[in-house]
Structures are given as C-alpha cells and as structure tokens.
Write an enzyme that holds these catalytic residues in place. Structure first.
Site, PDB file in Angstrom:
ATOM      1  N   ASN A  10      35.994  35.601  35.102  1.00 48.35           N
ATOM      2  CA  ASN A  10      37.400  35.446  35.503  1.00 48.35           C
ATOM      3  C   ASN A  10      37.409  35.272  37.017  1.00 48.35           C
ATOM      4  OD1 ASN A  10      40.111  35.643  36.063  1.00 48.35           O
ATOM      5  ND2 ASN A  10      40.275  37.838  35.591  1.00 48.35           N
ATOM      6  N   TRP A  11      37.610  34.018  37.441  1.00 47.08           N
ATOM      7  CA  TRP A  11      37.560  33.745  38.882  1.00 47.08           C
ATOM      8  C   TRP A  11      38.788  34.264  39.623  1.00 47.08           C
ATOM      9  CZ3 TRP A  11      35.607  27.963  39.526  1.00 47.08           C
ATOM     10  CH2 TRP A  11      34.250  27.908  39.202  1.00 47.08           C
ATOM     11  N   LYS A  12      39.828  34.656  38.868  1.00 46.36           N
ATOM     12  CA  LYS A  12      41.100  35.073  39.500  1.00 46.36           C
ATOM     13  C   LYS A  12      41.548  33.978  40.473  1.00 46.36           C
ATOM     14  CE  LYS A  12      39.551  39.782  38.923  1.00 46.36           C
ATOM     15  NZ  LYS A  12      39.927  41.171  39.047  1.00 46.36           N
ATOM     16  N   HIS A  95      46.067  40.087  31.063  1.00 48.14           N
ATOM     17  CA  HIS A  95      45.234  40.755  32.080  1.00 48.14           C
ATOM     18  C   HIS A  95      46.093  41.781  32.828  1.00 48.14           C
ATOM     19  CE1 HIS A  95      42.736  41.407  35.596  1.00 48.14           C
ATOM     20  NE2 HIS A  95      41.732  40.904  34.911  1.00 48.14           N
ATOM     21  N   GLU A  97      46.290  42.578  35.820  1.00 43.76           N
ATOM     22  CA  GLU A  97      46.908  42.108  37.074  1.00 43.76           C
ATOM     23  C   GLU A  97      48.188  41.338  36.778  1.00 43.76           C
ATOM     24  OE1 GLU A  97      43.442  40.175  38.716  1.00 43.76           O
ATOM     25  OE2 GLU A  97      42.506  42.130  39.041  1.00 43.76           O
ATOM     26  N   GLU A 167      39.469  46.533  29.229  1.00 38.18           N
ATOM     27  CA  GLU A 167      39.304  46.597  30.673  1.00 38.18           C
ATOM     28  C   GLU A 167      40.084  47.791  31.237  1.00 38.18           C
ATOM     29  OE1 GLU A 167      38.093  42.516  32.332  1.00 38.18           O
ATOM     30  OE2 GLU A 167      40.249  42.693  32.484  1.00 38.18           O
ATOM     31  N   GLY A 173      37.757  45.726  39.622  1.00 36.08           N
ATOM     32  CA  GLY A 173      37.688  45.401  41.051  1.00 36.08           C
ATOM     33  C   GLY A 173      37.473  46.613  41.942  1.00 36.08           C
ATOM     34  N   SER A 213      34.159  45.913  36.753  1.00 33.80           N
ATOM     35  CA  SER A 213      33.021  46.082  37.668  1.00 33.80           C
ATOM     36  C   SER A 213      31.658  45.903  36.989  1.00 33.80           C
ATOM     37  CB  SER A 213      33.118  47.431  38.402  1.00 33.80           C
ATOM     38  OG  SER A 213      34.324  47.484  39.155  1.00 33.80           O
ATOM     39  N   GLY A 234      34.849  39.823  36.572  1.00 33.22           N
ATOM     40  CA  GLY A 234      35.660  39.308  37.677  1.00 33.22           C
ATOM     41  C   GLY A 234      34.807  38.975  38.881  1.00 33.22           C
ATOM     42  N   GLY A 235      34.752  39.909  39.838  1.00 30.05           N
ATOM     43  CA  GLY A 235      34.071  39.681  41.121  1.00 30.05           C
ATOM     44  C   GLY A 235      32.676  39.073  40.993  1.00 30.05           C
TER      45      GLY A 235
HETATM   46  C1  PEP Z   1      38.598  41.293  35.616  1.00 31.98           C
HETATM   47  O1  PEP Z   1      39.356  40.923  36.491  1.00 31.98           O
HETATM   48  O2  PEP Z   1      38.789  40.932  34.451  1.00 31.98           O
HETATM   49  C2  PEP Z   1      37.477  42.155  36.002  1.00 31.98           C
HETATM   50  C3  PEP Z   1      36.807  42.752  35.052  1.00 31.98           C
HETATM   51  O3  PEP Z   1      37.212  42.271  37.349  1.00 31.98           O
HETATM   52  P1  PEP Z   1      35.934  42.992  38.027  1.00 31.98           P
HETATM   53  O4  PEP Z   1      34.715  42.575  37.239  1.00 31.98           O
HETATM   54  O5  PEP Z   1      35.913  42.459  39.431  1.00 31.98           O
HETATM   55  O6  PEP Z   1      36.165  44.449  37.937  1.00 31.98           O
END
Ligand code: PEP
Length: 248
Positions: A10-12, A95, A97, A167, A173, A213, A234-235
C-alpha cells in the site's frame, strides 16, 4: 485447504508516475520467482502507468479506494467501472486512515465491497482495533462487528475470493508490530466469524492478511502462522525490501 499466499503493498500517498516506473522496474526482478501473489496498490494518478509498467509480469495492480456509485456528480472520486476498465484487479477498502480522515463508515464500505465484486475487482477489506479497544478487551467484538457490517449481503462465492486484512491501528506506521501470537489470534477469530456467517468451505478459502509495520525482518514469522496468508505492507512497500517481504 491450501490458500495461495499474497503480499500487497500500500503505497498510500507516495510515488509520482515517473517514480512508479523506476520503482517497478527495480521490483520486477526481485519478485519474478515469487510463490505468492504480488499486488501493489498505488495512488489513483499512478494506476495507468503502473499497469503499463507491469504488463507481462507477475505484479498485479490495486487501487487504494473507490466510490460505490457507477458515475455522477462526485468530484474527485473514482468509479468501479473506471478501475475495471484500467485493468485494476484489487481495491483496498476500509483502510483505517480512510475511516479516520475521510470518515468512511461501515455502511459505505459495505456498498463499495458489493460494487467491487460486480466489477470483478477483489476487495482487500481492512479491519482493526484501536489501542484503547485492545486495552479494554474489546478487540474480538469490534472486529466481528466490522466484518459483519462490511459483508452484509455479500455472497459466499464472493467471500471465498476476497481478501481480509487485519490491521491493528496501533501497529500501522508506528514501527510497533503485533506479535505473531496476537496477529494469529485475531486472524483466527476472523476466520471463525466467516465460518459462522457462511460455512467451513468459505472460511477455509478466504485469504486473511496481517498488516501493521511488517518489514523484511518480521515477515517470515508473521506469515508462518496458520491463519495468516500474507501481508498488507505500507512503509516497507516503498523500498526494495518489499521484494524480501514477498519472498518471505
Ligand atoms: C498500511 O497502511 O496498510 C500499513 C500496514 O502500513 P505500515 O506497514 O507502514 O504499518
């Protein structure tokens, strides 16, 4: 039943179209022999570029959101038909966010899920509790409520083909990962909830991911849990490390 593993990035709100081309050309050789399905969910502006750049490879492209209406006066939104015609195979729905910053409700997420299936797009349905809910021992009830609301009216065939991502909000994040035991416990609960709502065939088939994470060092341990079929990342999906996570 053996479920095919899947790792989705997930590049956000990261990567321009030009950066997309560069990143995908580096990612391709890193994942070309992957045993898992490989998905990258890119910002809307990058979708067409990403689909062109991944043609003929094993990388599939997903969107990060979608409207539930077919078309109309919804400035700034993207319809399911637009995603389908561009060649998008997956869409992240619900999601945390988007629930927090865009006030998305469970009822909207349900409408989006139903529309995605109508257009042959596989939802990656996100659910997860806050730290407060975990501390108050409300995790299981809250996750069950999110799953039941999101899947109201969804057929068992569609559920068998969808992806659910657990999640925990406190792990997204933050660099703080759920332990593999914590992640497995909730993913198992989700599978049980699907069995109660549908049947054992459906709960055996649905793929459940952990997200929060995930990185190259913790992925193998998390993904080795019996009810975790891969990850939503994500990251770490913005770095070449994503290749290591896919191969974990
Ligand atoms: C996400 O945004 O779906 C996510 C899992 O982010 P991160 O891996 O950065 O925690």
């Amino acid at each position: 039943m053996s479920r095919k593993r899947i790792v989705a990035g997930n590049w956000k709100m990261n990567m321009t179209p030009a950066e997309t081309v560069g990143f995908i050309s580096k990612l391709k050789p890193l994942v070309e022999d992957a045993e898992a399905d490989v998905v990258v969910c890119v910002p809307a502006i990058d979708i067409v570029t990403a689909i062109t750049a991944t043609r003929g490879t094993n990388i599939m492209i997903g969107a990060q959101n979608m409207h539930f209406e077919e078309s109309g006066a919804y400035t700034g939104e993207i319809s399911p038909a637009m995603l389908e015609s561009a060649g998008v195979k997956f869409v992240i729905l619900g999601h945390s966010e988007r629930r927090e910053y865009n006030h998305e409700t469970d009822a909207e997420i349900n409408k989006k899920a139903i529309k995605a299936f109508e257009h042959g797009i596989t939802p990656i349905l996100c659910c997860g509790e806050t730290l407060k809910q975990r501390e108050l021992d409300l995790t299981e009830d809250f996750i069950r409520m999110q799953i039941k609301s999101a899947l109201a009216g969804v057929s068992k065939i569609d559920v068998q083909n969808m992806i659910i991502a657990y999640e925990p909000i406190w792990a997204i994040g933050t660099g703080e990962t759920a332990s593999s035991e914590q992640a497995e416990e909730v993913c198992k609960t989700i599978r049980k909830c699907i069995e109660e709502m549908y049947d054992e065939n459906t709960s055996d088939a649905v793929r459940i991911l952990y997200g929060g994470s995930v990185n190259a060092s913790n992925a193998a341990e998390l993904f080795s849990q019996p009810d975790i079929d891969g990850g939503l990342v994500g990251g770490a999906s913005l770095k070449p490390d994503f290749g290591k996570i896919v191969n974990a």
